[in-house]
Design an enzyme around this catalytic site. Structure first.
Site, PDB file in Angstrom:
ATOM      1  N   ASP A 245       7.585  -2.762   8.352  1.00  0.00           N
ATOM      2  CA  ASP A 245       8.058  -2.936   6.978  1.00  0.00           C
ATOM      3  C   ASP A 245       7.485  -4.200   6.344  1.00  0.00           C
ATOM      4  OD1 ASP A 245       9.639  -2.111   4.753  1.00  0.00           O
ATOM      5  OD2 ASP A 245      11.102  -3.651   5.249  1.00  0.00           O
ATOM      6  N   SER A 268      12.519  -1.514  -1.393  1.00  0.00           N
ATOM      7  CA  SER A 268      12.200  -0.315  -0.618  1.00  0.00           C
ATOM      8  C   SER A 268      13.267   0.744  -0.845  1.00  0.00           C
ATOM      9  CB  SER A 268      12.114  -0.651   0.874  1.00  0.00           C
ATOM     10  OG  SER A 268      11.093  -1.590   1.126  1.00  0.00           O
ATOM     11  N   GLN A 319       6.305   4.730   3.343  1.00  0.00           N
ATOM     12  CA  GLN A 319       7.341   3.969   2.649  1.00  0.00           C
ATOM     13  C   GLN A 319       7.214   4.200   1.153  1.00  0.00           C
ATOM     14  OE1 GLN A 319       7.523  -0.530   2.535  1.00  0.00           O
ATOM     15  NE2 GLN A 319       9.431  -0.119   3.608  1.00  0.00           N
TER      16      GLN A 319
END
Length: 341
Positions: A245, A268, A319
């Protein structure tokens, strides 16, 4: 205290009142420099850790699908509740919910599979290997690039004009530099990473976790359920979830010929990991990132991660994020100090 202990300590969980499927952080979560909410990689990796500590050792994570619901508060502990959705002979499904102040802030669903054994069925194999990797020496230590392209040559005032990351004190800017220099993840970026002015459909870089995490399986009963220690090969999965991430959504400006950190707002929405094999995170991995779609404020990033030595694909991530920018002309005029703005 070495860096391995730091990461393991940061992510460590304790069982709540001896409950086998409820956990609480032992350290307060952290926010990235310039951000207010908990770093998403902590939530992703700890949800994987919590679930992994409820399945037999013989099972390995196959995929993780997660959603960020509410920004986490880095000043308070997080509680994780693991629910068993299905426990079969070869596959186990878990759902993990993360709470703060009794509010659900994050949820993930994780599939585990039993390590396969040879059988009589014909196997169709496509291992996703690359023929060649870009030369390692063509990429530069992140600290060196950050100091050259952001801190030096009168560049910092440019970044301050376009980015809230550097609006605070010099101490906040120093935290960004220290994160590159001594953070849990070590990077080697292309020369134009912080200010890219070329058309780019793909971002390549190398990364690794600074910890010395073992790859050998511990001698344990494969049907045993046990905690994941820092010496356990399974911790490689946890560490990869943490780094998966980092500098993903932040890399968006690279694909749009904008300076890094030029966003006004970034959060996110979801995060997915497909594990193809054990990621040897202490060794350099090669990352390929793509931005297949950006529309208004919603952006999708796809990432492939390869083992540098074997050139084999070890994990794939996706993502999606909500990231807002000013008009490109406005950003570039501010960056170059146009007095008319």
């Amino acid at each position: 205290m070495n860096s391995s202990t730091k990461l393991h300590t940061l992510l460590k969980l304790e069982r709540l009142n001896g409950a086998p499927s409820r956990f609480r952080t032992t350290s307060k979560p952290k926010a990235p420099p310039g951000a207010k909410g908990t770093f998403g990689g902590i939530l992703v990796s700890q949800s994987l850790l919590a679930s992994m500590q409820t399945v037999p050792i013989a099972f390995r994570p196959s995929s993780l699908h997660s959603y960020f619901l509410i920004g986490g508060n880095p000043n308070h502990h997080i509680e994780y509740d693991v629910e068993s959705l299905r426990a079969g002979k070869n596959f186990i499904h878990k759902q993990v919910k993360a709470y703060q102040f009794n509010k659900l802030i994050f949820i993930s669903t994780i599939l585990f599979y039993r390590k396969p054994k040879p059988d009589k069925l014909h196997a169709l194999n496509k291992l996703g290997k690359l023929q060649e990797l870009p030369p390692f020496d063509k990429f530069y230590p992140s600290t060196q690039l950050f100091e050259k392209d952001v801190l030096s040559n009168g560049n910092l005032p440019k970044f301050k004009r376009i980015s809230s990351v550097f609006q605070g004190s010099d101490e906040e800017t120093e935290k960004v530099r220290e994160r590159f220099q001594a953070g849990s993840v070590d990077y080697r970026f292309p020369n134009n990473f912080f200010v890219n002015q070329t058309d780019s459909d793909q971002l390549d870089y190398y990364l690794r976790v600074r910890e010395d995490i073992g790859e050998e399986e511990l001698e344990q009963d494969e049907n045993e359920v046990s905690d994941v220690s820092e010496n356990d090969a399974r911790f490689n999965y946890i560490a990869f979830a943490y780094l998966s991430d980092s500098y993903v959504l932040l890399s968006l400006p690279y694909f749009h010929k904008l300076p890094l950190y030029s966003h006004k707002f970034s959060v996110s929405l979801d995060h997915t990991i497909y594990f193809h094999q054990l990621p040897r995170v202490s060794k350099w991995m090669f990352a390929q990132l793509f931005n297949p779609r950006s529309y208004h404020d919603k952006h999708l990033i796809l990432g492939h991660y390869y083992d540098r030595e074997s050139k084999s694909l070890v994990a794939t991530i996706t993502q999606e994020g909500l990231v807002a920018y000013q008009e490109k002309d406005v950003i570039m005029s501010k960056f170059h100090g146009d007095s008319k703005l």
